[in-house]
Design a protein around this motif. Sequence first.
Motif, PDB file in Angstrom:
ATOM      1  N   LEU A 216       0.832  -1.204   0.000  1.00 55.60           N
ATOM      2  CA  LEU A 216       0.000   0.000   0.000  1.00 55.60           C
ATOM      3  C   LEU A 216       0.868   1.255   0.000  1.00 55.60           C
ATOM      4  CD1 LEU A 216      -2.764   1.411   0.267  1.00 55.60           C
ATOM      5  CD2 LEU A 216      -2.517   1.191   2.748  1.00 55.60           C
ATOM      6  N   LEU A 217       1.893   1.290   0.856  1.00 56.55           N
ATOM      7  CA  LEU A 217       2.749   2.471   0.933  1.00 56.55           C
ATOM      8  C   LEU A 217       3.510   2.689  -0.369  1.00 56.55           C
ATOM      9  CD1 LEU A 217       3.812   4.756   2.675  1.00 56.55           C
ATOM     10  CD2 LEU A 217       5.566   3.209   3.568  1.00 56.55           C
ATOM     11  N   THR A 218       3.984   1.611  -0.997  1.00 59.01           N
ATOM     12  CA  THR A 218       4.726   1.729  -2.258  1.00 59.01           C
ATOM     13  C   THR A 218       3.833   2.256  -3.370  1.00 59.01           C
ATOM     14  OG1 THR A 218       6.137  -0.129  -1.596  1.00 59.01           O
ATOM     15  CG2 THR A 218       6.121   0.486  -3.930  1.00 59.01           C
ATOM     16  N   LEU A 230      -8.093  10.905  -4.436  1.00 62.06           N
ATOM     17  CA  LEU A 230      -8.239  11.227  -3.022  1.00 62.06           C
ATOM     18  C   LEU A 230      -8.195   9.951  -2.195  1.00 62.06           C
ATOM     19  CD1 LEU A 230      -8.952  13.138  -0.643  1.00 62.06           C
ATOM     20  CD2 LEU A 230     -11.361  12.804  -1.243  1.00 62.06           C
ATOM     21  N   LEU A 231      -7.293   9.900  -1.224  1.00 57.03           N
ATOM     22  CA  LEU A 231      -7.237   8.783  -0.277  1.00 57.03           C
ATOM     23  C   LEU A 231      -8.036   9.179   0.950  1.00 57.03           C
ATOM     24  CD1 LEU A 231      -6.115   5.991   0.493  1.00 57.03           C
ATOM     25  CD2 LEU A 231      -4.161   7.164   1.522  1.00 57.03           C
ATOM     26  N   LEU A 232      -9.160   8.507   1.162  1.00 53.02           N
ATOM     27  CA  LEU A 232     -10.073   8.835   2.253  1.00 53.02           C
ATOM     28  C   LEU A 232     -10.186   7.646   3.191  1.00 53.02           C
ATOM     29  CD1 LEU A 232     -12.164  10.865   3.419  1.00 53.02           C
ATOM     30  CD2 LEU A 232     -13.872   9.768   1.983  1.00 53.02           C
ATOM     31  N   GLY A 233      -9.984   7.895   4.471  1.00 52.58           N
ATOM     32  CA  GLY A 233     -10.057   6.815   5.465  1.00 52.58           C
ATOM     33  C   GLY A 233     -10.873   7.228   6.672  1.00 52.58           C
ATOM     34  N   THR A 234     -11.333   6.236   7.425  1.00 53.00           N
ATOM     35  CA  THR A 234     -12.061   6.481   8.668  1.00 53.00           C
ATOM     36  C   THR A 234     -11.417   5.658   9.777  1.00 53.00           C
ATOM     37  OG1 THR A 234     -13.644   4.683   8.297  1.00 53.00           O
ATOM     38  CG2 THR A 234     -14.202   6.843   7.394  1.00 53.00           C
ATOM     39  N   SER A 235     -11.521   6.159  10.985  1.00 56.50           N
ATOM     40  CA  SER A 235     -10.916   5.468  12.129  1.00 56.50           C
ATOM     41  C   SER A 235     -11.715   5.786  13.373  1.00 56.50           C
ATOM     42  CB  SER A 235      -9.452   5.898  12.302  1.00 56.50           C
ATOM     43  OG  SER A 235      -8.905   5.353  13.487  1.00 56.50           O
ATOM     44  N   SER A 236     -11.798   4.804  14.267  1.00 59.23           N
ATOM     45  CA  SER A 236     -12.494   5.013  15.534  1.00 59.23           C
ATOM     46  C   SER A 236     -11.546   5.412  16.655  1.00 59.23           C
ATOM     47  CB  SER A 236     -13.248   3.730  15.927  1.00 59.23           C
ATOM     48  OG  SER A 236     -12.344   2.643  16.021  1.00 59.23           O
ATOM     49  N   ILE A 237     -10.254   5.511  16.363  1.00 59.18           N
ATOM     50  CA  ILE A 237      -9.264   5.979  17.335  1.00 59.18           C
ATOM     51  C   ILE A 237      -8.371   6.999  16.650  1.00 59.18           C
ATOM     52  CG2 ILE A 237      -9.303   3.832  18.655  1.00 59.18           C
ATOM     53  CD1 ILE A 237      -6.702   3.031  17.303  1.00 59.18           C
ATOM     54  N   ASP A 243      -0.257   1.489  16.289  1.00 57.92           N
ATOM     55  CA  ASP A 243       1.065   0.884  16.371  1.00 57.92           C
ATOM     56  C   ASP A 243       1.805   1.118  15.058  1.00 57.92           C
ATOM     57  OD1 ASP A 243       0.512  -0.088  18.908  1.00 57.92           O
ATOM     58  OD2 ASP A 243      -0.355  -1.947  18.121  1.00 57.92           O
ATOM     59  N   GLY A 244       3.096   1.261  15.135  1.00 60.10           N
ATOM     60  CA  GLY A 244       3.866   1.477  13.907  1.00 60.10           C
ATOM     61  C   GLY A 244       3.876   2.943  13.510  1.00 60.10           C
ATOM     62  N   ASN A 245       3.886   3.190  12.193  1.00 53.18           N
ATOM     63  CA  ASN A 245       3.999   4.546  11.683  1.00 53.18           C
ATOM     64  C   ASN A 245       2.872   4.821  10.685  1.00 53.18           C
ATOM     65  OD1 ASN A 245       4.931   7.104  11.049  1.00 53.18           O
ATOM     66  ND2 ASN A 245       6.377   6.358   9.512  1.00 53.18           N
ATOM     67  N   PRO A 246       1.650   5.078  11.154  1.00 51.98           N
ATOM     68  CA  PRO A 246       0.549   5.349  10.216  1.00 51.98           C
ATOM     69  C   PRO A 246       0.668   6.717   9.553  1.00 51.98           C
ATOM     70  CG  PRO A 246      -0.205   5.660  12.455  1.00 51.98           C
ATOM     71  CD  PRO A 246       1.197   5.136  12.557  1.00 51.98           C
ATOM     72  N   TYR A 247       1.555   7.577  10.073  1.00 48.58           N
ATOM     73  CA  TYR A 247       1.704   8.915   9.496  1.00 48.58           C
ATOM     74  C   TYR A 247       2.279   8.859   8.081  1.00 48.58           C
ATOM     75  CZ  TYR A 247       0.814  10.507  14.256  1.00 48.58           C
ATOM     76  OH  TYR A 247       0.244  10.734  15.476  1.00 48.58           O
ATOM     77  N   SER A 248       2.873   7.739   7.704  1.00 46.76           N
ATOM     78  CA  SER A 248       3.347   7.612   6.332  1.00 46.76           C
ATOM     79  C   SER A 248       2.180   7.495   5.354  1.00 46.76           C
ATOM     80  CB  SER A 248       4.261   6.382   6.197  1.00 46.76           C
ATOM     81  OG  SER A 248       3.577   5.194   6.611  1.00 46.76           O
ATOM     82  N   ILE A 249       1.021   7.075   5.853  1.00 48.12           N
ATOM     83  CA  ILE A 249      -0.175   6.987   5.019  1.00 48.12           C
ATOM     84  C   ILE A 249      -0.982   8.271   5.130  1.00 48.12           C
ATOM     85  CG2 ILE A 249      -2.231   5.639   4.488  1.00 48.12           C
ATOM     86  CD1 ILE A 249       0.298   4.063   4.092  1.00 48.12           C
ATOM     87  N   PHE A 250      -1.281   8.687   6.346  1.00 46.11           N
ATOM     88  CA  PHE A 250      -2.043   9.906   6.593  1.00 46.11           C
ATOM     89  C   PHE A 250      -1.212  10.841   7.466  1.00 46.11           C
ATOM     90  CE2 PHE A 250      -5.454   6.767   5.866  1.00 46.11           C
ATOM     91  CZ  PHE A 250      -6.192   7.433   4.902  1.00 46.11           C
ATOM     92  N   PRO A 251      -0.642  11.901   6.879  1.00 45.33           N
ATOM     93  CA  PRO A 251       0.084  12.880   7.698  1.00 45.33           C
ATOM     94  C   PRO A 251      -0.851  13.549   8.706  1.00 45.33           C
ATOM     95  CG  PRO A 251       0.535  13.170   5.349  1.00 45.33           C
ATOM     96  CD  PRO A 251      -0.592  12.209   5.450  1.00 45.33           C
ATOM     97  N   GLN A 252      -0.266  14.132   9.734  1.00 45.69           N
ATOM     98  CA  GLN A 252      -1.058  14.736  10.792  1.00 45.69           C
ATOM     99  C   GLN A 252      -1.946  15.860  10.265  1.00 45.69           C
ATOM    100  OE1 GLN A 252      -1.174  13.637  14.031  1.00 45.69           O
ATOM    101  NE2 GLN A 252      -2.879  15.067  14.245  1.00 45.69           N
ATOM    102  N   ARG A 253      -1.482  16.572   9.224  1.00 41.55           N
ATOM    103  CA  ARG A 253      -2.267  17.692   8.697  1.00 41.55           C
ATOM    104  C   ARG A 253      -3.536  17.234   7.969  1.00 41.55           C
ATOM    105  NH1 ARG A 253       1.975  17.002   5.137  1.00 41.55           N
ATOM    106  NH2 ARG A 253       1.360  16.580   2.966  1.00 41.55           N
ATOM    107  N   SER A 254      -3.601  15.949   7.618  1.00 41.44           N
ATOM    108  CA  SER A 254      -4.748  15.444   6.860  1.00 41.44           C
ATOM    109  C   SER A 254      -5.737  14.695   7.750  1.00 41.44           C
ATOM    110  CB  SER A 254      -4.269  14.516   5.735  1.00 41.44           C
ATOM    111  OG  SER A 254      -3.627  13.375   6.271  1.00 41.44           O
ATOM    112  N   VAL A 255      -5.703  14.932   9.057  1.00 44.10           N
ATOM    113  CA  VAL A 255      -6.591  14.250  10.003  1.00 44.10           C
ATOM    114  C   VAL A 255      -7.664  15.228  10.471  1.00 44.10           C
ATOM    115  CG1 VAL A 255      -6.760  13.056  12.217  1.00 44.10           C
ATOM    116  CG2 VAL A 255      -4.758  12.695  10.757  1.00 44.10           C
TER     117      VAL A 255
END
Length: 337
Positions: A216-218, A230-237, A243-255
Amino acid sequence: MELAASCVGYCGADLKALCTEAAIRAFREKYPQVYTSDDKFLIDVESVKVEKYHFIEAMSTITPAAHRGSVVQSRPLSLVVAPCLQRHLQNVMNYISDIFPPLTVSSELTKLSMLSYGSAIPLVYRPRLLLCGGDGVGLVNILHPLDFSNFLHELEKFPVHSLGLPSLLSDPSAKTPEEAVVHIFGEARRATPSILYIPQFNLWWDTAHEQLRAVLLTLLEELPSDLPILLLGTSSISLAEFDGNPYSIFPQRSVYQVDKPSTEDRSLFFDHLIEAAMSVLLEFVTKRPKESASLPELPKVPKVASGPKVSELKAKVEAEQHALRRLRMCLRDVCNR
């Protein structure tokens, strides 16, 4: 406007079928005698009125074209929970319009930049958005936990490709989830501008193994930075709990964080709910006498005696002439013998 918002995935033929079915239901309600007799009746078509509930009943019998081939991820915002989500919906749409311009605006600005500078100016740069909402987001959780599909409904003009785990595991054209991800990315690139949707990204991230995360990251890194996907995601947390480094997928500015409904939102929610309940009760009470009334007898169409048509007489004459020709031919053969 309410009907148009509910017709997600309807093509032109589906809309025509919906209107036809609503009209048939209104006609059946006004003149039920027509369906229980073989006689022809004199009816007043202008007296048939198609109401809102006829369309609602008709929608329950129609499967839109977009729903037959695949699962539709979006649905309109329910009027019941609208007071709790309308504020967030507007904020999210304003943010998306900044990072992901509509198709019409994009095409027009691209033409202007081509004429002015000789090349297209990119209008997007890796558009991404993650909608986060923890426990107790509000009354939305009572009806549907984290019902972010309402946000997708506002973007229904763009094709949505789901990267959720059920979609990856049920893809018939792929043997592994990694192959399914590659296939979905290819489809999204061919149908730009489009949306890649990852529902419940927190569960996706915790369940996916390292190889699937790397694929996915590649693929995200290989996408051109100005490609309108547009990469659109939802999360309950929140991302901090991952765990790990989710910021490589969604940077903090896009939350975007969906907070709890305010006191005004909750008061408006209950006001609308009580008003809807009272209107349903009132409609039920006013309709009861109509149902018990006996059906009136409709006047029948008088039977008019009519002679044969011109076309029928002409066909009869031609048939007689044909029979005479055959008779003459047969009689000639008898005389010769």
